[in-house]
Design a protein around this motif. Structure first.
Motif, mmCIF file in Angstrom:
data_model
loop_
_atom_site.group_PDB
_atom_site.id
_atom_site.type_symbol
_atom_site.label_atom_id
_atom_site.label_comp_id
_atom_site.label_asym_id
_atom_site.label_seq_id
_atom_site.Cartn_x
_atom_site.Cartn_y
_atom_site.Cartn_z
ATOM 1 N N ALA A 346 34.373 26.240 38.964
ATOM 2 C CA ALA A 346 32.772 26.603 39.619
ATOM 3 C C ALA A 346 33.593 27.316 40.772
ATOM 4 N N PHE A 347 34.305 26.178 40.965
ATOM 5 C CA PHE A 347 34.726 25.974 43.283
ATOM 6 C C PHE A 347 35.599 27.006 43.168
ATOM 7 N N GLU A 348 36.172 27.990 42.107
ATOM 8 C CA GLU A 348 37.660 28.967 41.916
ATOM 9 C C GLU A 348 37.188 29.991 41.247
ATOM 10 N N GLY A 349 35.492 30.476 41.680
ATOM 11 C CA GLY A 349 35.508 32.329 41.029
ATOM 12 C C GLY A 349 35.084 31.616 40.003
ATOM 13 N N GLY A 350 34.598 31.646 38.974
ATOM 14 C CA GLY A 350 33.730 31.577 38.087
ATOM 15 C C GLY A 350 32.874 30.450 36.890
ATOM 16 N N GLU A 351 31.847 30.738 36.759
ATOM 17 C CA GLU A 351 30.521 30.428 36.572
ATOM 18 C C GLU A 351 29.435 30.261 37.877
ATOM 19 N N VAL A 352 29.920 31.065 38.942
ATOM 20 C CA VAL A 352 29.493 30.802 39.751
ATOM 21 C C VAL A 352 29.309 32.850 39.606
ATOM 22 N N THR A 353 27.238 32.855 39.974
ATOM 23 C CA THR A 353 26.858 34.683 39.977
ATOM 24 C C THR A 353 27.944 34.963 41.112
ATOM 25 N N HIS A 354 27.886 35.010 42.381
ATOM 26 C CA HIS A 354 28.197 35.904 43.122
ATOM 27 C C HIS A 354 30.024 35.166 43.188
ATOM 28 N N GLY A 355 30.072 34.017 42.560
ATOM 29 C CA GLY A 355 31.820 33.467 42.942
ATOM 30 C C GLY A 355 32.815 34.084 42.986
ATOM 31 N N MET A 356 33.868 33.910 43.761
ATOM 32 C CA MET A 356 35.221 35.007 43.951
ATOM 33 C C MET A 356 36.330 34.256 44.265
ATOM 34 N N ALA A 357 37.504 34.929 43.838
ATOM 35 C CA ALA A 357 38.426 33.998 44.509
ATOM 36 C C ALA A 357 38.505 34.152 45.964
ATOM 37 N N GLY A 358 40.357 33.727 46.670
ATOM 38 C CA GLY A 358 40.289 34.219 47.785
ATOM 39 C C GLY A 358 40.885 35.253 47.853
ATOM 40 N N TYR A 359 40.240 36.857 47.998
ATOM 41 C CA TYR A 359 40.526 37.383 48.371
ATOM 42 C C TYR A 359 39.590 37.877 49.085
ATOM 43 N N ASP A 360 40.417 39.175 49.813
ATOM 44 C CA ASP A 360 40.123 40.028 51.397
ATOM 45 C C ASP A 360 37.973 40.232 50.517
ATOM 46 N N GLY A 361 37.349 39.770 51.823
ATOM 47 C CA GLY A 361 35.922 40.319 51.461
ATOM 48 C C GLY A 361 35.697 39.267 50.193
ATOM 49 N N ALA A 362 36.266 37.745 50.648
ATOM 50 C CA ALA A 362 35.564 37.044 49.941
ATOM 51 C C ALA A 362 35.053 36.108 50.767
ATOM 52 N N VAL A 363 33.422 36.268 51.121
ATOM 53 C CA VAL A 363 32.665 34.597 52.370
ATOM 54 C C VAL A 363 33.189 33.301 52.145
ATOM 55 N N GLU A 364 34.290 33.344 53.330
ATOM 56 C CA GLU A 364 35.165 32.257 53.040
ATOM 57 C C GLU A 364 34.412 30.863 54.423
#
Length: 554
Positions: A346-364
């Protein structure tokens, strides 16, 4: 026209986004043809006939515009295709695809441990030796490769074994995600009809990355004479081709751990030749699978402990390596207690609608200022999703501003909270929904429960922890205050928190460079006391408490 939004990294430190690339669709061309047109490298070693199973792509949109999957693609789950077999049939369909070799932001910084360089593989005169065995004539360089094979991300250091210096660091997204987002799903996948596919795609990706670094730096891959691999028990054993089913069933132990318990072997460490795994380096290079601790607490944690020298600590310290499986270790030179927390993705981009890994454009990072939401994205690119550090901030800010209760209920019982709204300069509105918050609460509670139980087992309170070491890429970027406010981290005094970066990769590198410390790591793991969280009598009560967005009370 076809829209191919490719998130693919090619020899830089941050991913290149091709979201605006559009190319005219022509019936009969493959997705691989379009990747060529966009100058995106896709792994392959079979001449594009579908036999190598390396060119896996995720079809984000427009699957109906492609030909039906071929028999060679039967091992893939819904939403995935082989680029060489997916043929455009409807040129009017809007198709979006992503290559399963994206590269996240590389975490190169880590706490350095001063060591004496004494590698197992070394140059002596005009020869190269592994231990006392001569393996090759000296040809200008002696390199080693350290690999941290995580569930979500794979990181690699190319090390000069003569100077002891790391000369190249790279990472890429774990390509096994078609088999599931967590280790239990991958264990289940590997038990089915397509046993071996997860191993093959990982080895192919490692080979692809080795080829890339050889091309960039300008060296021959056969100058790599040794490889060390660390990872959780499942990831390590899949790479080495071992049966991982026992790890997914009680008592959740690897075949090597069970063999050691029976007395058949003295260590869970593995040693094989590169040619036996199909790794394209020096054929007789030794590939070392670092020793496991117990159950799901794997060799990545052993490498963490080696990196920070935890077994030499006089005071009580705690290590938290945050990931899909978070590991917690509390102890010092006298005693070490460890547990694995199945946090999920969930905190690594899965199971969250707009979740994603730490790529450009990710809200950090997120700040709430009244009704204004201030978001900062990686590389200041337009927002395309939110990564783990942003989610931790958002949850903490919602609690601080009174817009969410400790139970995760949004203000006025709203169904979602928009952190990117219509009219913003971003690509699309984005929100955190009730189901997203529920998934995050459970993932957060796994971290909470592991830390709570391990500290209690050791007999120490958060205030008595002299240092809290945070390891891993995700942990390196989180706001510690935000994490403690929602109970993601134990409320250790913040000034005692030390971010150690990719300690697993650093530990693997140390094991490459020091034969003495490698041996000490094998000894150290045998004395770690492992705690099975689910067998703790009051685990359910602790987990329920951990689902609330409050600081840890202890």
């Amino acid at each position: 026209m076809q829209a191919f939004r490719l998130r693919e990294m090619i020899n830089t430190v941050a991913p290149l986004f091709h979201d605006q690339s559009r190319i005219e669709g022509v019936s009969g061309k493959t997705v691989f043809d379009y990747a060529d047109s966009l100058n995106v490298r896709v792994p392959t070693s079979c001449g594009r006939n579908g036999s190598c199973h390396e060119c896996i792509v995720e079809i984000k949109r427009g699957m109906t515009g492609l030909s039906r999957p071929e028999e060679t693609e039967s091992f893939l789950g819904e939403g995935y295709r082989l680029a060489c077999q997916a043929v455009i049939e409807n040129p009017d369909e809007d198709i979006e695809f992503a290559v399963l070799r994206r590269q996240p932001r590389i975490l190169t910084d880590s706490q350095k441990r001063n060591i004496d360089v004494d590698p197992m593989t070394r140059r002596m005169g005009d020869k190269v030796y592994f231990g006392d065995l001569e393996i090759d004539g000296y040809k200008g360089a002696v390199f080693g490769l350290a690999i941290d094979a995580g569930t979500t991300t794979v990181a690699m250091n190319l090390v000069d074994l003569e100077s002891g210096k790391t000369i190249y660091t790279t990472s890429f997204e774990n390509p096994q995600r078609f088999g599931g987002s967590d280790v239990m799903n991958r264990i289940s996948y590997d038990a089915g009809s397509y046993h071996g596919e997860l191993q093959q795609v990982m080895l192919s990706s490692i080979n692809f990355e080795i080829g890339d670094m050889a091309r960039v730096i300008g060296f021959h891959r056969r100058r790599i004479y040794e490889i060390i691999i660390v990872g959780n028990a499942t990831m390590r054993d899949i790479i080495f081709g071992l049966d991982v089913q026992p790890i997914g069933e009680k008592p959740y132990k690897s075949t090597s751990e069970l063999a050691m318990i029976r007395g058949d072997i003295e260590t869970t460490a593995l040693n094989v030749k590169a040619k036996d795994l199909g790794l394209r380096v020096f054929p007789d290079a030794n590939v070392y699978g670092a020793p496991l601790i117990a159950s799901h607490v794997g060799s990545d944690v052993a490498a963490d402990l080696l990196s920070i020298g935890m077994d030499n600590e006089d005071e009580v310290v705690m290590l938290v390596d945050v990931g899909t499986n978070t590991e917690v270790v509390v102890g010092n030179k006298n005693k070490l207690v460890a547990a694995s927390c199945p946090a999920g993705p969930a905190f690594e981009g899965g199971e969250v609608t707009h979740g994603m890994a730490g790529y450009d454009g990710a809200v950090e990072s997120v700040i709430l200022d009244g009704n204004e939401v201030i978001c900062h994205t990686i590389s200041d690119e337009p927002a395309v999703g939110i990564c783990g550090s942003g989610l931790v901030d958002l949850l903490s800010e919602l609690r601080r501003a009174g817009k969410m209760t400790e139970l995760g209920v949004l203000e006025d019982s709203q169904s979602e909270f928009f952190f990117v709204r219509d009219g913003d300069v971003y690509a699309q509105p984005m929100s955190l929904s009730r189901s997203d918050i529920s998934a995050l609460a459970q993932a957060k509670s796994a971290n909470y429960s592991g830390q709570y139980i391990v500290m209690r087992t050791f007999g120490v309170k958060p205030s008595e922890i002299s240092r809290l070491y945070l390891a891993g890429g995700f942990a390196n970027y989180i706001n510690v205050d935000s994490a403690m406010n929602i109970g993601f981290l134990a409320n250790v005094p913040p000034e005692r928190v030390v971010k150690v970066g990719n300690a697993s990769l650093e530990g693997a590198t140390i094991a490459l460079l020091s034969s003495r410390l490698r041996s000490e790591m094998e000894t150290m793991v045998r004395r770690v006391e492992h705690v099975e969280l689910e067998s703790t009598p009051d685990f359910f009560d602790i987990f329920v408490d951990g689902c609330m967005f409050n600081p840890m009370q202890r």
